[in-house]
Design an enzyme around this catalytic site. Structure first.
Site, PDB file in Angstrom:
ATOM      1  NE  ARG A  51      -2.554   0.907   3.482  1.00 24.24           N
ATOM      2  CZ  ARG A  51      -1.817   1.581   4.371  1.00 24.24           C
ATOM      3  NH1 ARG A  51      -1.379   2.789   4.107  1.00 24.24           N
ATOM      4  NH2 ARG A  51      -1.527   1.033   5.531  1.00 24.24           N
ATOM      5  CE1 TYR A 105     -12.276   9.464 -18.670  1.00 29.41           C
ATOM      6  CE2 TYR A 105     -12.304   9.844 -16.307  1.00 29.41           C
ATOM      7  CZ  TYR A 105     -12.446   8.993 -17.384  1.00 29.41           C
ATOM      8  OH  TYR A 105     -12.755   7.680 -17.176  1.00 29.41           O
ATOM      9  CG  ASP A 177      -5.911  13.806 -17.510  1.00 28.37           C
ATOM     10  OD1 ASP A 177      -5.143  13.137 -18.240  1.00 28.37           O
ATOM     11  OD2 ASP A 177      -6.983  13.359 -17.065  1.00 28.37           O
ATOM     12  CE  LYS A 202      -8.427   5.274 -20.139  1.00 30.64           C
ATOM     13  NZ  LYS A 202      -8.823   6.630 -19.757  1.00 30.64           N
TER      14      LYS A 202
END
Ligand SMILES: *Cc1c(COP(=O)(O)O)cnc(C)c1O
Length: 384
Positions: A51, A105, A177, A202
């Site tokens: 984590r 987005y 972004d 992506k």
């Protein structure tokens, strides 16, 4: 940081790899261990635990991502949205204000509108294509300015240098972004942005088989984001780290082919009598052509277009395509097609979509690495 080779192509293969190689392994092995023996770590963030994003798989990826981005440091996260929300919550607190690009987005837009106000964080959307709009949106409590490199689904490119200058002038943390461009087409950090964000789902991974995110920036900024990420828990699993690591090695080749294909397809579409509009920043007819030429090293592989007729005609066309898969998401080796109103932009109201210029019939096409001739023949038969 292992920073071998001067070009990104070489860095994608060699930067960040363990030195010496682990047991001589040419490919980075997967460390499927949640925790590791104590070795005298002095802070919570350095205790080795999945984590905390610091297992050998994370460390190699962070170094590779930082090297290809020209950044001091990088972090991987469990998804693009995890990268975005964690970065926003790092630099915004109750009472602050964010100026956000008006064509974000869908997931990010929804988060800004519906979630940030619950934490006492105000927002204003601004038109990134019109810098005259910016000063009027600035407030005394504005802390962050947030944009996207290539907008979805109309593929516009703003004056990115002016955004950086505006941020510096007003002492704002600038975030971008960069998913649609990838680190290959635009380098936010080298161009003065503070924080570069990616959905690594992506182009970085490129194979439509994981979700992941990436954040790049200065060591000081990334340390702050890292502490927040460790609390929020958006860590990337070592198996997904391995797949992202492998995917990134071919990003340069994939991206080159995808951009070439996209340019050919955009020209084909522009010259087809049944196509009424093509949005691709590589076309001279695009209002973003000059900005794209100035700021990007390529025009990307995302195209949107409209054909004659109604929504039924658009859907029938999508049905007739043989290679392009009717699915949301983008950036993989396979060509995808979607009607944004049905998928990526379904959360927006009709009025919001009309204001943003996104029509019900708009089709978005994510170009893959297939042969351009085959893709064009497929489009031709589906249009005919
Ligand atoms: C897909 C995408 C995201 C969200 O990424 P996930 O990996 O799906 O969480 C954010 N921004 C852009 C531009 C995207 O395309």
């Amino acid at each position: 940081m292992t920073d071998k080779g001067s070009s990104i192509d070489t860095k994608l293969i060699h930067a960040g790899e363990p030195n010496p190689r682990i047991k001589g392994a040419v490919s980075m092995p997967i460390f499927q261990s949640s925790n590791f023996e104590y070795e005298g770590e002095t802070s919570y963030d350095s205790i080795r635990y999945i984590r905390l994003n610091n297992t050998p798989n994370h460390v190699a990826l962070h170094q590779k991502l930082a090297a290809i981005s020209g950044a001091e440091a990088a972090l991987v996260t469990s998804s693009g949205m995890s990268a975005i929300t964690t970065a926003l919550l790092t630099f915004l607190k109750s009472g602050d204000h964010i100026m956000a690009h008006n064509t974000l987005y869908g997931g990010t837009a929804d988060y800004v509108v519906h979630d940030l106000p619950e934490y006492g964080i105000e927002f204003d959307f601004f038109d990134a294509l019109n810098s005259e709009d910016w000063e009027s949106k600035l407030k005394s409590n504005t802390k962050v300015i947030y944009v996207e490199t290539i907008t979805n689904p109309l593929m516009d490119v703003a004056k990115l240098d002016a955004v950086v200058q505006f941020a510096k002038k007003h002492n704002l943390v600038s975030m971008i972004d960069n998913t649609f461009a990838s680190p290959l087409l635009f380098s936010p950090i080298k161009n003065g942005f503070d924080i570069s964000l990616h959905s690594a789902t992506k182009y970085l991974n490129g194979h439509s088989d994981i979700v992941a995110g990436a954040i790049m920036g200065s060591q000081a900024h990334i340390s702050q984001v890292n502490s927040k990420l460790n609390h929020l828990g958006g860590s990337l699993d070592p198996n997904a780290c391995f797949l992202l690591h492998r995917g990134m090695k071919t990003m340069s080749l994939r991206m080159e082919r995808q951009c070439e294909n996209a340019m050919e397809i955009a020209h084909f579409l522009e010259n087809h009598p049944k196509i009424t509009q093509v949005n691709y920043p590589g076309l001279k007819s695009s209002k973003s052509y000059e900005n794209a030429k100035e700021f990007l090293c390529g025009f990307g592989a995302m195209i949107s277009f409209e054909l004659e007729g109604d929504v039924e005609a658009a859907d029938a066309f999508i049905q007739r395509l043989k290679f392009a898969i009717n699915a949301a998401s983008l950036g993989g080796v396979e060509t995808l097609v979607t009607r944004p109103v049905q998928t990526s932009h379904s959360l927006m109201s009709t009025l919001e979509r009309e204001k943003a210029g996104i029509s019900d019939t708009l089709i978005r096409y994510s170009v893959g690495i297939e042969s351009a001739n085959d893709l064009i023949a497929d489009l031709k038969q589906a249009l005919g």
